[in-house]
Design a protein around this motif. Structure first.
Motif: not given
Length: 71
Positions: A1-5
């Motif tokens: 979630m953080c990595v993807e964003n």
């Protein structure tokens, strides 16, 4: 979630490290959390924090209340 964003973050690597981070031997500013996220602004913050809430809402953990309402 953080990595993807593309949102920078740090998190406890495992339950043992979480125990160390949250032990009473740690300074107040470093304890009491399992994850810290560093969004560049409030608009970017809202998506990841809502996703984190949904993914952890049913877990047997509690943390500090974060009020997302704008003043």
């Amino acid at each position: 979630m953080c990595v993807e964003n593309g949102v920078e973050f740090k998190a406890a690597a495992d339950p043992v490290m979480l125990g160390v981070i949250n032990s009473k031997t740690q300074e107040r500013g470093f304890s009491g959390k399992f994850m810290t996220i560093y969004p560049p602004d409030e608009d970017v913050f809202v998506g990841p924090i809502e996703t984190l809430y949904r993914r952890t809402a049913e877990e047997a953990v509690e943390g500090p209340f974060v009020d997302l309402r704008r003043p």
